[in-house]
Design an enzyme around this catalytic site. Structure first.
Site, mmCIF file in Angstrom:
data_model
loop_
_atom_site.group_PDB
_atom_site.id
_atom_site.type_symbol
_atom_site.label_atom_id
_atom_site.label_comp_id
_atom_site.label_asym_id
_atom_site.label_seq_id
_atom_site.Cartn_x
_atom_site.Cartn_y
_atom_site.Cartn_z
ATOM 1 C CD GLU A 104 -3.240 0.421 0.175
ATOM 2 O OE1 GLU A 104 -2.690 1.403 -0.532
ATOM 3 O OE2 GLU A 104 -4.387 0.307 0.327
ATOM 4 C CG ASP A 105 -0.912 4.854 -1.534
ATOM 5 O OD1 ASP A 105 -1.912 4.255 -0.848
ATOM 6 O OD2 ASP A 105 -1.422 5.724 -2.268
ATOM 7 C CG ASP A 108 -5.569 8.955 5.994
ATOM 8 O OD1 ASP A 108 -5.145 9.590 6.868
ATOM 9 O OD2 ASP A 108 -6.502 9.636 5.525
ATOM 10 C CE LYS A 136 -1.870 11.408 5.628
ATOM 11 N NZ LYS A 136 -2.901 12.337 5.018
ATOM 12 C CB VAL A 158 2.254 13.283 1.933
ATOM 13 C CG1 VAL A 158 2.556 13.984 2.958
ATOM 14 C CG2 VAL A 158 1.548 11.793 2.007
ATOM 15 N NE ARG A 170 -2.089 8.166 -9.508
ATOM 16 C CZ ARG A 170 -2.744 8.059 -8.456
ATOM 17 N NH1 ARG A 170 -2.159 7.613 -7.167
ATOM 18 N NH2 ARG A 170 -4.129 7.969 -8.381
HETATM 19 P P1 IMP Z 1 -7.652 5.100 4.591
HETATM 20 O O1 IMP Z 1 -8.843 4.298 4.057
HETATM 21 O O2 IMP Z 1 -8.527 6.356 5.226
HETATM 22 O O3 IMP Z 1 -6.568 4.490 5.266
HETATM 23 O O4 IMP Z 1 -7.269 5.897 3.086
HETATM 24 C C1 IMP Z 1 -6.208 5.089 2.502
HETATM 25 C C2 IMP Z 1 -6.129 5.805 1.057
HETATM 26 O O5 IMP Z 1 -6.448 6.997 0.922
HETATM 27 C C3 IMP Z 1 -4.691 5.636 0.895
HETATM 28 O O6 IMP Z 1 -4.422 4.383 -0.111
HETATM 29 C C4 IMP Z 1 -4.573 6.777 -0.328
HETATM 30 O O7 IMP Z 1 -5.053 6.397 -1.931
HETATM 31 C C5 IMP Z 1 -5.709 7.735 0.199
HETATM 32 N N1 IMP Z 1 -4.873 8.729 0.969
HETATM 33 C C6 IMP Z 1 -4.693 8.937 2.134
HETATM 34 N N2 IMP Z 1 -4.047 9.898 2.675
HETATM 35 C C7 IMP Z 1 -3.477 10.450 1.506
HETATM 36 C C8 IMP Z 1 -2.441 11.557 1.262
HETATM 37 O O8 IMP Z 1 -1.982 11.968 2.405
HETATM 38 N N3 IMP Z 1 -1.974 11.664 0.103
HETATM 39 C C9 IMP Z 1 -2.389 11.117 -0.805
HETATM 40 N N4 IMP Z 1 -3.416 9.955 -0.967
HETATM 41 C C10 IMP Z 1 -3.966 9.634 0.525
HETATM 42 MG MG MG Z 2 -4.660 3.613 -2.113
#
Ligand code: IMP
Ligand code: MG
Length: 186
Positions: A104-105, A108, A136, A158, A170
């Site tokens: 994963e990137d 969050d 994060k 970010v 990207r």
């Molecule tokens: P989560 O389900 O809230 O953990 O979201 C994860 C997804 O939201 C990541 O795989 C990213 O695609 C996107 N995302 C969350 N924070 C960022 C950020 O700071 N920059 C770019 N994409 C983000």
């Molecule tokens: Mg993602």
């Protein structure tokens, strides 16, 4: 009409990222001796990382690596996270019986990873580990585990090294914070 201007503040350099990816590859190589693994990259954010990680694993002697990709629909803000995520592109190969590392990137809230993990848990992999370039923790809502983590960052948006802002940035080789630039008047 005034445009909303943004600028980018460098947070993690290209060199720091490369060094950390090499370290993560070394950890993986130590954890999977003599084993073939599948890197399952989540598009589009983790594409850059998956490719770089795969190459570092090769250099460490891991020549039995499959790189495959999935894309899922992200939840919008405030969306209920129960139920399976919508798969917009499934992996090319089945993961049954494979040692899989989900790449994963960024984690969050954790909801995407949690849902993805629950889905993959039904597919009979021999093992399933999670690698994320960024996390994060301040934003976490769902209880998820990351086995291999690149960097912990604070609550900032970010971009770069695969991460996008409206599909842009990207291809930026470093990671930066997207900040609104209010100094622009005119
Ligand atoms: P989560 O389900 O809230 O953990 O979201 C994860 C997804 O939201 C990541 O795989 C990213 O695609 C996107 N995302 C969350 N924070 C960022 C950020 O700071 N920059 C770019 N994409 C983000
Ligand atoms: Mg993602």
């Amino acid at each position: 009409m005034l445009e909303n201007r943004t600028r980018i503040e460098k947070l993690i350099s290209e060199e720091e990222i490369a060094k950390r990816v090499r370290e993560l590859a070394a950890e993986i190589a130590a954890d999977y001796p003599e084993q073939s693994i599948t890197l399952l990259g989540i598009l589009g954010g983790a594409a850059t990382l998956t490719v770089d990680l795969g190459r570092e694993l090769w250099k460490l002697g891991m020549h039995n690596v499959i790189e495959d990709y999935m894309a899922i629909e992200s939840y919008g803000a405030g969306t209920e996270s129960n139920g399976a995520p919508r798969i917009t592109k499934d992996s090319k190969l089945p993961i049954t019986g494979k040692h899989v590392i989900l790449v994963e990137d960024i984690v969050d809230s954790g909801w995407s990873l949690k849902a993805l993990r629950e889905l993959l848990d039904t597919r009979g992999a021999a093992s399933l580990a999670v690698l994320s370039l960024l996390s994060k923790p301040e934003r976490r809502e769902a209880d998820v585990e990351i086995d291999y983590l690149g960097f912990t960052i604070t609550n900032q948006y970010v971009v770069g090294y695969g991460l996008d802002g409206d599909e842009q940035y990207r291809n930026m080789p470093f990671i930066g914070v997207l900040v609104a630039d209010d100094s622009q008047t005119a």
